[in-house]
Design an enzyme around this catalytic site. Structure first.
Site, mmCIF file in Angstrom:
data_model
loop_
_atom_site.group_PDB
_atom_site.id
_atom_site.type_symbol
_atom_site.label_atom_id
_atom_site.label_comp_id
_atom_site.label_asym_id
_atom_site.label_seq_id
_atom_site.Cartn_x
_atom_site.Cartn_y
_atom_site.Cartn_z
ATOM 1 N N SER A 199 0.531 -0.966 0.119
ATOM 2 C CA SER A 199 0.138 -0.259 0.126
ATOM 3 C C SER A 199 1.077 1.315 0.482
ATOM 4 O O SER A 199 1.988 1.175 0.504
ATOM 5 C CB SER A 199 -0.508 -0.194 1.098
ATOM 6 O OG SER A 199 -0.567 -0.292 2.757
ATOM 7 N N ASP A 228 -1.821 13.473 16.403
ATOM 8 C CA ASP A 228 -1.707 14.415 17.686
ATOM 9 C C ASP A 228 -2.123 16.485 17.819
ATOM 10 O O ASP A 228 -2.013 16.245 16.409
ATOM 11 C CB ASP A 228 -0.286 14.881 16.365
ATOM 12 C CG ASP A 228 0.736 13.855 17.673
ATOM 13 O OD1 ASP A 228 0.242 13.125 18.368
ATOM 14 O OD2 ASP A 228 1.883 13.132 16.386
ATOM 15 N N HIS A 248 4.409 -0.499 3.294
ATOM 16 C CA HIS A 248 3.410 0.318 3.748
ATOM 17 C C HIS A 248 4.139 1.181 3.293
ATOM 18 O O HIS A 248 5.128 1.336 4.016
ATOM 19 C CB HIS A 248 2.484 0.544 4.435
ATOM 20 C CG HIS A 248 1.703 1.728 4.118
ATOM 21 N ND1 HIS A 248 0.324 1.932 4.500
ATOM 22 C CD2 HIS A 248 1.815 3.279 5.169
ATOM 23 C CE1 HIS A 248 -0.010 3.300 4.345
ATOM 24 N NE2 HIS A 248 0.877 3.943 5.100
ATOM 25 N N PHE A 281 11.374 14.710 10.588
ATOM 26 C CA PHE A 281 10.504 13.684 10.937
ATOM 27 C C PHE A 281 10.935 12.701 11.732
ATOM 28 O O PHE A 281 10.277 12.462 12.703
ATOM 29 C CB PHE A 281 9.908 13.297 9.941
ATOM 30 C CG PHE A 281 9.693 13.773 8.603
ATOM 31 C CD1 PHE A 281 8.892 15.188 8.610
ATOM 32 C CD2 PHE A 281 10.726 13.710 6.848
ATOM 33 C CE1 PHE A 281 7.670 15.258 7.193
ATOM 34 C CE2 PHE A 281 9.322 14.322 6.500
ATOM 35 C CZ PHE A 281 8.498 15.377 6.238
ATOM 36 N N GLU A 330 0.908 5.307 1.027
ATOM 37 C CA GLU A 330 0.636 6.451 1.608
ATOM 38 C C GLU A 330 0.677 7.988 0.690
ATOM 39 O O GLU A 330 1.571 8.093 0.864
ATOM 40 C CB GLU A 330 1.208 6.444 2.948
ATOM 41 C CG GLU A 330 0.432 7.529 4.133
ATOM 42 C CD GLU A 330 1.030 7.180 5.340
ATOM 43 O OE1 GLU A 330 1.201 6.594 5.731
ATOM 44 O OE2 GLU A 330 1.563 8.193 5.746
HETATM 45 P P1 FAD Z 1 -3.080 5.653 20.509
HETATM 46 O O1 FAD Z 1 -2.624 4.438 20.287
HETATM 47 O O2 FAD Z 1 -3.862 6.471 21.833
HETATM 48 O O3 FAD Z 1 -1.455 5.521 21.225
HETATM 49 C C1 FAD Z 1 -0.580 6.999 21.864
HETATM 50 C C2 FAD Z 1 -0.012 7.300 23.293
HETATM 51 O O4 FAD Z 1 -0.298 6.754 24.171
HETATM 52 C C3 FAD Z 1 0.869 5.861 23.626
HETATM 53 O O5 FAD Z 1 2.466 6.829 23.794
HETATM 54 C C4 FAD Z 1 0.517 5.308 23.809
HETATM 55 O O6 FAD Z 1 1.143 3.557 24.607
HETATM 56 C C5 FAD Z 1 -0.792 6.055 24.261
HETATM 57 N N1 FAD Z 1 -1.558 4.764 25.011
HETATM 58 C C6 FAD Z 1 -2.642 4.331 24.326
HETATM 59 N N2 FAD Z 1 -3.397 3.791 24.614
HETATM 60 C C7 FAD Z 1 -3.530 4.677 25.968
HETATM 61 C C8 FAD Z 1 -5.053 4.159 26.676
HETATM 62 N N3 FAD Z 1 -5.560 3.586 26.295
HETATM 63 N N4 FAD Z 1 -4.430 4.530 28.125
HETATM 64 C C9 FAD Z 1 -3.440 5.598 28.124
HETATM 65 N N5 FAD Z 1 -2.224 5.012 27.320
HETATM 66 C C10 FAD Z 1 -2.633 4.755 25.934
HETATM 67 N N6 FAD Z 1 -1.170 11.341 12.165
HETATM 68 C C11 FAD Z 1 -2.171 12.331 12.369
HETATM 69 O O7 FAD Z 1 -2.293 13.415 12.843
HETATM 70 N N7 FAD Z 1 -2.441 12.134 10.783
HETATM 71 C C12 FAD Z 1 -2.681 10.607 10.482
HETATM 72 O O8 FAD Z 1 -2.895 10.458 9.330
HETATM 73 C C13 FAD Z 1 -2.057 9.866 10.929
HETATM 74 N N8 FAD Z 1 -1.227 8.858 10.710
HETATM 75 C C14 FAD Z 1 -0.452 7.837 10.711
HETATM 76 C C15 FAD Z 1 -0.042 7.279 9.853
HETATM 77 C C16 FAD Z 1 0.514 5.543 10.545
HETATM 78 C C17 FAD Z 1 0.501 4.715 9.850
HETATM 79 C C18 FAD Z 1 1.469 6.066 11.809
HETATM 80 C C19 FAD Z 1 2.716 4.852 12.175
HETATM 81 C C20 FAD Z 1 0.974 7.151 12.596
HETATM 82 C C21 FAD Z 1 0.536 7.675 11.937
HETATM 83 N N9 FAD Z 1 -0.191 9.241 12.615
HETATM 84 C C22 FAD Z 1 -1.074 9.544 11.153
HETATM 85 C C23 FAD Z 1 0.566 9.514 13.726
HETATM 86 C C24 FAD Z 1 -0.571 9.280 15.042
HETATM 87 O O9 FAD Z 1 -1.250 10.132 15.186
HETATM 88 C C25 FAD Z 1 1.194 9.226 16.124
HETATM 89 O O10 FAD Z 1 1.762 8.709 16.608
HETATM 90 C C26 FAD Z 1 -0.022 10.297 17.213
HETATM 91 O O11 FAD Z 1 1.132 10.228 18.305
HETATM 92 C C27 FAD Z 1 -0.465 8.814 17.821
HETATM 93 O O12 FAD Z 1 -1.199 7.996 16.949
HETATM 94 P P2 FAD Z 1 -2.160 6.223 18.009
HETATM 95 O O13 FAD Z 1 -2.846 6.231 16.704
HETATM 96 O O14 FAD Z 1 -0.680 5.429 18.107
HETATM 97 O O15 FAD Z 1 -2.149 7.002 19.317
#
Ligand code: FAD
Length: 284
Positions: A9, A102, A261, A211, A11
């Site tokens: 895929s 974020d 990806h 980055f 991005e």
């Molecule tokens: P989470 O899974 O919620 O994790 C974030 C942090 O919180 C981690 O440190 C985790 O250990 C902790 N955590 C998770 N769940 C809990 C819980 N229930 N209780 C307590 N702590 C918890 N960002 C964007 O803004 N837009 C995008 O389109 C985007 N695309 C991305 C695509 C990929 C493939 C990746 C790897 C990252 C992408 N990001 C994007 C970046 C991402 O949004 C950031 O890394 C963000 O800080 C974390 O997102 P997450 O979904 O991993 O969060």
């Protein structure tokens, strides 16, 4: 390389200018000849970047090309998220990359929204849309930069899998061992979803450093030193980058990674060079 059972895929990020839109359309057209499983489109918390995501997703979908919008929950209410999911479901979109996201720097605590973490977004999608969407989530072989520890981060990754994620895409990395160790840790906990490595081609040293510092991806010291030594010699940076990323992808695929990806940065060339070096066939 026989890759019939692997998922590839690409991005993209949503462009803001007419020139950027024309470039993205050309990139999608070029890369689509490789028959990827889908193109994903990133999504930013707040304002105009969201409408750019919708416009990009709409255009790709109108070309009858499989598209997976990213959706981040931070800064949004449940109702806003449900409305976006309804919109995508009505368009016949079947895959979502579900993220926390974020907040832009400077955003106040009041802009956090209703959900705090990606596992809650996965739960919301399953609760409101059942199995309409294949849900991808993010994984961090080198640990999320805000995580308290590797184990706590793994606990949180497990929450996303248990909430109903179908597969995961990793943050990019240049150390294959970190990926294999992460996958092993997941399997030990019976987290069985496919974990597809995210691959960042190397074209520009200063952008890569910026980055990587922001997202917690490690550039191995030897690689950083060699890239740095090339200074403004972008041809040599790209040549070394291609060699390193091709070797990384080959090792990942041979070691059992379920696909790749590519973070294309809206450029077809660097990804296609790696693809061709790997001798990847084009799935029909
Ligand atoms: P989470 O899974 O919620 O994790 C974030 C942090 O919180 C981690 O440190 C985790 O250990 C902790 N955590 C998770 N769940 C809990 C819980 N229930 N209780 C307590 N702590 C918890 N960002 C964007 O803004 N837009 C995008 O389109 C985007 N695309 C991305 C695509 C990929 C493939 C990746 C790897 C990252 C992408 N990001 C994007 C970046 C991402 O949004 C950031 O890394 C963000 O800080 C974390 O997102 P997450 O979904 O991993 O969060």
């Amino acid at each position: 390389m026989n890759t019939t059972d692997k998922t590839f895929s690409f991005e993209l990020f949503p462009p803001k200018t007419e020139k950027g839109i024309a470039n993205l359309r050309q990139t999608v057209t070029t890369l689509n000849h490789r028959n990827p499983a889908f193109f994903s489109v990133t999504y930013g918390a707040g304002g105009s970047t969201q409408s750019n995501t919708f416009a990009t997703v709409d255009w790709i979908s109108d070309q009858n090309i499989a598209v997976a919008p990213h959706l981040s929950c931070i800064g949004s209410t449940r109702d806003e998220l449900i409305a976006i999911l309804d919109r995508y479901a009505a368009q016949g979109i079947h895959r979502i990359v579900a993220l926390r996201g974020d907040l832009p720097s400077g955003a106040g605590a009041g802009s956090m929204g209703d959900l705090n973490h990606a596992n809650e977004l996965v739960e919301l999608i399953r609760e409101t849309h059942g199995s309409t969407f294949h849900i991808e989530v993010a994984a961090y072989p080198e640990m999320h930069p805000q995580a308290a520890s590797f184990t706590r981060d793994l606990d949180n990754f497990q929450r996303k899998a248990e909430a109903g994620a179908d597969s995961a895409i990793t943050q990019y990395f240049y150390n294959a061992d970190a990926y294999f160790a992460f996958v092993d840790s997941c399997r030990t906990r019976a987290i069985e979803i496919p974990i597809v490595p995210g691959i960042m081609p190397i074209t520009n040293f200063s952008n890569l450093v910026r980055f990587s510092d922001a997202c917690g991806a490690e550039i191995p010291r030897w690689l950083r030193k060699r890239l740095e030594a090339y200074g403004d010699d972008t041809t040599s940076i790209a040549a070394l980058g291609t060699e390193v990323v091709t070797a990384l992808c080959a090792r990942l695929l041979e070691g059992g990674a379920p696909g790749l990806h590519f973070y294309t940065m809206n450029q077809a060339g660097p990804t296609l060079t790696v693809w061709d070096n790997l001798g990847l066939s084009t799935p029909s």
